[in-house]
Scaffold this motif. Structure first.
Motif, PDB file in Angstrom:
ATOM      1  N   PHE A 222     -21.556  33.148  71.853  1.00 57.91           N
ATOM      2  CA  PHE A 222     -21.415  31.695  71.884  1.00 57.91           C
ATOM      3  C   PHE A 222     -21.076  31.266  70.455  1.00 57.91           C
ATOM      4  O   PHE A 222     -21.876  31.467  69.536  1.00 57.91           O
ATOM      5  N   ALA A 223     -19.884  30.692  70.299  1.00 53.83           N
ATOM      6  CA  ALA A 223     -19.362  30.446  68.952  1.00 53.83           C
ATOM      7  C   ALA A 223     -20.246  29.515  68.130  1.00 53.83           C
ATOM      8  O   ALA A 223     -20.278  29.600  66.905  1.00 53.83           O
ATOM      9  N   GLY A 224     -20.980  28.642  68.827  1.00 52.61           N
ATOM     10  CA  GLY A 224     -21.841  27.713  68.095  1.00 52.61           C
ATOM     11  C   GLY A 224     -23.114  28.345  67.547  1.00 52.61           C
ATOM     12  O   GLY A 224     -23.829  27.716  66.765  1.00 52.61           O
ATOM     13  N   GLY A 225     -23.406  29.572  67.964  1.00 51.55           N
ATOM     14  CA  GLY A 225     -24.695  30.167  67.614  1.00 51.55           C
ATOM     15  C   GLY A 225     -24.617  31.266  66.574  1.00 51.55           C
ATOM     16  O   GLY A 225     -23.547  31.545  66.013  1.00 51.55           O
ATOM     17  N   LEU A 226     -25.779  31.897  66.339  1.00 47.60           N
ATOM     18  CA  LEU A 226     -25.848  32.977  65.349  1.00 47.60           C
ATOM     19  C   LEU A 226     -25.551  34.309  66.036  1.00 47.60           C
ATOM     20  O   LEU A 226     -24.724  35.081  65.597  1.00 47.60           O
ATOM     21  N   TYR A 227     -26.275  34.568  67.127  1.00 38.79           N
ATOM     22  CA  TYR A 227     -25.962  35.754  67.934  1.00 38.79           C
ATOM     23  C   TYR A 227     -26.343  35.485  69.392  1.00 38.79           C
ATOM     24  O   TYR A 227     -27.160  34.617  69.685  1.00 38.79           O
ATOM     25  N   THR A 228     -25.700  36.232  70.278  1.00 36.71           N
ATOM     26  CA  THR A 228     -25.923  36.075  71.716  1.00 36.71           C
ATOM     27  C   THR A 228     -26.392  37.391  72.308  1.00 36.71           C
ATOM     28  O   THR A 228     -25.795  38.431  72.040  1.00 36.71           O
ATOM     29  N   CYS A 249     -29.608  33.065  70.031  1.00 39.13           N
ATOM     30  CA  CYS A 249     -30.255  32.520  68.842  1.00 39.13           C
ATOM     31  C   CYS A 249     -29.183  31.661  68.174  1.00 39.13           C
ATOM     32  O   CYS A 249     -28.105  32.162  67.817  1.00 39.13           O
ATOM     33  N   LEU A 250     -29.458  30.388  68.041  1.00 38.05           N
ATOM     34  CA  LEU A 250     -28.452  29.481  67.479  1.00 38.05           C
ATOM     35  C   LEU A 250     -28.522  29.455  65.953  1.00 38.05           C
ATOM     36  O   LEU A 250     -27.680  28.837  65.303  1.00 38.05           O
ATOM     37  N   GLY A 251     -29.539  30.129  65.407  1.00 34.26           N
ATOM     38  CA  GLY A 251     -29.710  30.082  63.950  1.00 34.26           C
ATOM     39  C   GLY A 251     -30.001  28.650  63.510  1.00 34.26           C
ATOM     40  O   GLY A 251     -30.748  27.926  64.186  1.00 34.26           O
ATOM     41  N   GLN A 252     -29.378  28.232  62.407  1.00 41.83           N
ATOM     42  CA  GLN A 252     -29.616  26.871  61.922  1.00 41.83           C
ATOM     43  C   GLN A 252     -28.346  26.019  62.017  1.00 41.83           C
ATOM     44  O   GLN A 252     -28.286  24.921  61.457  1.00 41.83           O
ATOM     45  N   ASN A 253     -27.336  26.545  62.742  1.00 37.44           N
ATOM     46  CA  ASN A 253     -26.046  25.826  62.832  1.00 37.44           C
ATOM     47  C   ASN A 253     -26.193  24.428  63.394  1.00 37.44           C
ATOM     48  O   ASN A 253     -25.675  23.458  62.836  1.00 37.44           O
ATOM     49  N   PHE A 254     -26.892  24.334  64.527  1.00 39.18           N
ATOM     50  CA  PHE A 254     -27.035  23.012  65.151  1.00 39.18           C
ATOM     51  C   PHE A 254     -28.014  22.139  64.359  1.00 39.18           C
ATOM     52  O   PHE A 254     -27.850  20.931  64.289  1.00 39.18           O
ATOM     53  N   ALA A 255     -29.023  22.766  63.763  1.00 36.82           N
ATOM     54  CA  ALA A 255     -29.987  22.010  62.959  1.00 36.82           C
ATOM     55  C   ALA A 255     -29.262  21.333  61.799  1.00 36.82           C
ATOM     56  O   ALA A 255     -29.576  20.195  61.424  1.00 36.82           O
ATOM     57  N   GLU A 256     -28.269  22.039  61.294  1.00 39.15           N
ATOM     58  CA  GLU A 256     -27.498  21.462  60.193  1.00 39.15           C
ATOM     59  C   GLU A 256     -26.636  20.300  60.696  1.00 39.15           C
ATOM     60  O   GLU A 256     -26.642  19.225  60.116  1.00 39.15           O
ATOM     61  N   MET A 257     -25.946  20.523  61.821  1.00 34.69           N
ATOM     62  CA  MET A 257     -25.074  19.481  62.385  1.00 34.69           C
ATOM     63  C   MET A 257     -25.867  18.241  62.775  1.00 34.69           C
ATOM     64  O   MET A 257     -25.422  17.128  62.586  1.00 34.69           O
ATOM     65  N   PHE A 258     -27.023  18.467  63.400  1.00 31.35           N
ATOM     66  CA  PHE A 258     -27.778  17.338  63.962  1.00 31.35           C
ATOM     67  C   PHE A 258     -28.969  16.923  63.099  1.00 31.35           C
ATOM     68  O   PHE A 258     -29.779  16.115  63.521  1.00 31.35           O
ATOM     69  N   GLU A 259     -29.047  17.502  61.926  1.00 32.20           N
ATOM     70  CA  GLU A 259     -30.134  17.185  60.985  1.00 32.20           C
ATOM     71  C   GLU A 259     -31.516  17.338  61.629  1.00 32.20           C
ATOM     72  O   GLU A 259     -32.298  16.381  61.689  1.00 32.20           O
ATOM     73  N   ILE A 260     -31.746  18.525  62.149  1.00 29.20           N
ATOM     74  CA  ILE A 260     -33.077  18.812  62.700  1.00 29.20           C
ATOM     75  C   ILE A 260     -33.887  19.411  61.553  1.00 29.20           C
ATOM     76  O   ILE A 260     -33.897  20.630  61.328  1.00 29.20           O
ATOM     77  N   ILE A 261     -34.507  18.512  60.803  1.00 25.06           N
ATOM     78  CA  ILE A 261     -35.136  18.874  59.532  1.00 25.06           C
ATOM     79  C   ILE A 261     -36.612  18.483  59.576  1.00 25.06           C
ATOM     80  O   ILE A 261     -36.964  17.429  60.094  1.00 25.06           O
ATOM     81  N   PHE A 262     -37.449  19.388  59.090  1.00 27.64           N
ATOM     82  CA  PHE A 262     -38.895  19.100  59.105  1.00 27.64           C
ATOM     83  C   PHE A 262     -39.501  19.401  57.746  1.00 27.64           C
ATOM     84  O   PHE A 262     -38.925  20.131  56.934  1.00 27.64           O
ATOM     85  N   GLU A 263     -40.660  18.821  57.529  1.00 23.47           N
ATOM     86  CA  GLU A 263     -41.369  19.103  56.285  1.00 23.47           C
ATOM     87  C   GLU A 263     -42.296  20.288  56.541  1.00 23.47           C
ATOM     88  O   GLU A 263     -43.128  20.234  57.451  1.00 23.47           O
ATOM     89  N   ASN A 264     -42.144  21.366  55.786  1.00 26.10           N
ATOM     90  CA  ASN A 264     -42.972  22.547  56.037  1.00 26.10           C
ATOM     91  C   ASN A 264     -44.350  22.411  55.387  1.00 26.10           C
ATOM     92  O   ASN A 264     -44.645  21.387  54.770  1.00 26.10           O
ATOM     93  N   GLU A 265     -45.146  23.477  55.558  1.00 25.31           N
ATOM     94  CA  GLU A 265     -46.537  23.385  55.081  1.00 25.31           C
ATOM     95  C   GLU A 265     -46.647  23.139  53.588  1.00 25.31           C
ATOM     96  O   GLU A 265     -47.638  22.605  53.108  1.00 25.31           O
ATOM     97  N   LYS A 266     -45.603  23.523  52.842  1.00 26.81           N
ATOM     98  CA  LYS A 266     -45.631  23.327  51.384  1.00 26.81           C
ATOM     99  C   LYS A 266     -45.112  21.952  50.996  1.00 26.81           C
ATOM    100  O   LYS A 266     -44.966  21.640  49.807  1.00 26.81           O
ATOM    101  N   GLY A 267     -44.762  21.140  52.035  1.00 25.56           N
ATOM    102  CA  GLY A 267     -44.250  19.809  51.728  1.00 25.56           C
ATOM    103  C   GLY A 267     -42.767  19.800  51.379  1.00 25.56           C
ATOM    104  O   GLY A 267     -42.229  18.791  50.924  1.00 25.56           O
ATOM    105  N   GLU A 268     -42.087  20.963  51.667  1.00 26.18           N
ATOM    106  CA  GLU A 268     -40.638  21.003  51.397  1.00 26.18           C
ATOM    107  C   GLU A 268     -39.848  20.720  52.674  1.00 26.18           C
ATOM    108  O   GLU A 268     -40.340  20.961  53.767  1.00 26.18           O
TER     109      GLU A 268
END
Ligand code: 87F
Length: 499
Positions: A222-228, A249-268
């Motif tokens: 699947f071209a949008g993903g990391l591996y199939t 596994c889509l990897g982070q490709n869609f997270a980048e496109m759709f800004e699926i961003i979270f604050e991790n335990e270190k506050g980053e």
């Protein structure tokens, strides 16, 4: 020949002549026609007046429900939650990202309501990444929002142009689509394999279709993903591979496109890791292709059909009662059982009818059986008939169904394995392809080489491509060369024509 047997023969002839229920094509002689005939005559499919659309009759929907119930229960154990997103997609959302580009011709659009043109046409979902992920972006803010694991059971539309075929290539189909997001790649990787294992179980343990688990090539993923990853089946009669279900596994490709961003335990700020996975009613063709005759005991709508065999002056009512008692007994034990008590068809007609529908086990009850307090059981897969005493009917039926399931799977696996050929050179590869084989070959894993193989094998039957690189890799001795490029081989891959 016993009187019963001749009744059966008469029934078969009468059925073919009068109702056209008998098959006029042979699987090994005219596969395409046989397939079309079988799906209709078994009452799985009814053709519809829109090309590529099919009515799924109860016989099909029960198989679908059995697979649904199994899979749904398993993913719930994995803490996947059910959701439902709308069928309609606004053009902005659909065209937002380039992964859709290659698929654009398959997208169906609504352009009118009544007589008036819509201001903006609305697409019908072909898959839901771009529908769902804007909301994932909204819902996922901190590491406590992860993992987010959603699945929906729905229909999708893909306006295929190549020859539509019931199940395999229908323009609307039912599926489940799972979309998950994790904080780490490790979690995403693990889930890809857990889901793939459930897909293997659907094919092998329910449909009795042997599959190979593996990873898709860069060209086929699947071209949008990391591996199939996928489960791959093979249809010996046509010499074609068929992709079962896929777990990406889509990897982070869609997270980048759709800004699926979270604050991790270190506050980053961190980007989510995503997966998507699906299997569909297109899967059910496996039950037609590999199993007819003989739908698997685990997926079949009816596992046991009970047929009364009244005879001359025998007491018909007590035979019918014995049939109903048998159904009751087996139903209580958890089997899917029905009795065919219709009085306008002969036993022979009924045998053919239920055989056509692929019911794995038939129980016949006649006056002699009644007198001996037994039933006659006939296996769909090998035609063997045995007398079963009523006393331990449940245990015997359970053993027989288990045995039928095992032998169906083993027979299908033997047939599939006989189609696998190892090819180490180009000449061996071309020869095996000509023999409609599924080819296991050492490969350099370069995209250009796969494209080149496609070009070099183009022809009437269609080009060869990679099916998958199996997880279960045979040993690759040092110095092994790629069958196509002559460069050092990096892995074993399956190649062949496919659907
Ligand atoms: C057809 C039209 C538009 C496949 C399409 O496999 C878009 C697409 O994105 C499209 N045909 N795909 C790829 C689907 C990938 C993925 N989606 C979720 C899956 C599993 C479930």
């Amino acid at each position: 020949m016993t009187p019963f047997d001749s009744l059966v023969e008469m029934g078969k002839k009468e059925m073919k002549k009068e109702t056209g229920l008998g098959l006029s094509y042979k699987k090994d002689e005219n596969f395409g026609e046989w397939y079309s005939e079988v799906v209709v005559n078994s009452e799985m499919i009814e053709y519809y007046d829109i090309s590529g659309c099919y009515i799924l009759r109860p016989w099909t929907m029960t198989i679908w429900e059995i697979m649904h119930d199994f899979f749904d229960a398993e993913i719930k154990k994995m803490k996947v939650k059910t959701c439902y997103f709308p069928l309609f997609v606004s053009p902005g959302v659909l065209q937002r990202k380039d992964h859709i580009e290659g698929f654009a011709p398959e997208v169906a659009w609504v352009t009118k309501s009544g007589e008036s043109e819509l201001d903006i046409p609305i697409a019908i979902r072909p898959t839901s990444e771009t529908v769902m992920y804007p909301y994932y972006s909204k819902w996922i803010r901190g590491h406590r929002d992860l993992p987010l694991k959603l699945n929906q059971w729905c229909n999708v539309v893909r306006w295929e142009f190549s020859h539509p075929t019931p199940f395999i290539r229908s323009r609307e189909f039912l599926w489940q689509e799972g979309h998950t997001a994790f904080a780490t790649k490790t979690e995403a990787d693990a889930e890809v394999l857990d889901i793939l294992e459930l897909y293997r179980q659907i094919y092998e343990d329910y449909l009795a279709v042997p599959v190979i688990k593996g990873k898709k090539s860069e060209l086929e993923k699947f071209a949008g993903g990391l591996y199939t990853t996928s489960v791959e089946a093979f249809i010996p009669n046509t010499g074609r591979g068929i992709q079962g279900a896929t777990s990406h596994c889509l990897g982070q490709n869609f997270a980048e496109m759709f800004e699926i961003i979270f604050e991790n335990e270190k506050g980053e700020k961190a980007m989510a890791w995503q997966n998507s996975w699906a299997y569909s009613t297109r899967t059910i063709d496996g039950s037609v292709l590999s199993l007819m005759p003989g739908v698997a005991t685990q997926s079949g709508t009816v596992q046991v059909i009970v047929v009364p065999v009244p005879f001359k002056d025998a007491d018909t009512q007590s035979i019918l009662d014995a049939c109903s008692d048998t159904v009751k007994k087996l139903t209580e034990a958890g089997f899917r059982v029905e009795a065919d008590l219709r009085d306008n068809y002969s036993p022979g007609w009924k045998y053919s009818h239920w055989e056509m529908k692929g019911v794995p086990l038939r129980i016949e009850i006649g006056p002699k059986d009644l007198a001996k307090n037994q039933v006659r059981a006939a296996r769909r897969d090998n035609s063997a008939k045995v007398d079963l005493p009523m006393a331990n009917l449940v245990e015997q039926v359970r053993d027989m169904l288990d045995d039928i399931q095992k032998s169906l799977f083993n027979a299908a696996k033997e047939k599939r394995d006989a189609c696998i050929k190892v090819a180490k050179t180009w000449d061996e590869f071309v020869e095996a392809l000509g023999q409609k084989k599924m080819i296991l070959a050492p490969w350099c894993d370069e995209e250009e080489v796969e494209k080149d193989v496609k070009t070099r094998t183009k022809g009437e039957m269609g080009a060869a491509k990679t099916l998958c690189s199996p997880f279960d890799q045979p040993e690759l001795p040092e110095g092994t060369l790629c069958f196509a490029s002559g460069k050092p081989a990096k892995k074993w891959s399956y190649w062949g024509r496919s659907y």
